[in-house]
Scaffold this active site. Structure first.
Site: not given
Length: 158
Positions: A13, A130, A18-20, A16
């Protein structure tokens, strides 16, 4: 990754944090629970320099803790070696995809398959938004999407 006999996936993401790392944690837990974690190299990274060295966002950590998913990660940026080391690079949105494809063109001997993680979503939600500027509910949405996508990805690659 044929040399190690392991399959490999890198979740990506923007920052690096939050999402990933949520996707990485979810996938690692699924692989562990499924008894196949030793067959996988699993990591996550960023397309930007913004958060290098930082831990995951505290809201993401709280969400993962509420689901019993361990999360240990320090943000890092995608490297040229990642394009040769990982079988799959799965990203969260079109901006990540565009940046990864741009970077991949600069690397010789690329072996990674670069895709949206959402391309595995049985609910057909291809983009994982995000949650950084959102709230706890937005992190929960990311967790749910990552769970669906990682489950389908793992099933497709077992």
């Amino acid at each position: 990754m044929a040399a190690t006999g392991k399959k490999s996936v890198l979740f990506v993401c923007l920052g690096n944090i939050c999402r990933s790392p949520i996707a990485e944690g979810v996938f690692r837990k699924m692989a562990t629970d499924g008894g196949v974690v030793d067959k996988w190299m699993i990591d996550s990274a960023a397309t930007s320099n913004y958060e290098i060295g930082n831990p995951p966002d505290h809201r993401g950590q709280a969400c993962m803790k509420s689901h019993g998913v361990p999360m240990q990660h320090e943000a890092r940026k995608v490297t040229n070696d990642d394009f040769m080391s990982f079988e799959y690079i799965l990203c969260m949105d079109e901006s990540n995809l565009s940046e990864l494809n741009r970077r991949a063109k600069l690397v010789k001997n690329i072996s990674a398959k670069i895709e949206l993680l959402g391309s595995y979503d049985p609910d057909k939600q291809r983009i994982i938004e995000d949650p950084y500027n959102g709230n706890a509910k937005d992190f929960e949405t990311v967790y749910e999407q990552c769970t669906r996508c990682c489950k389908a990805f793992l099933e497709n690659n077992s």
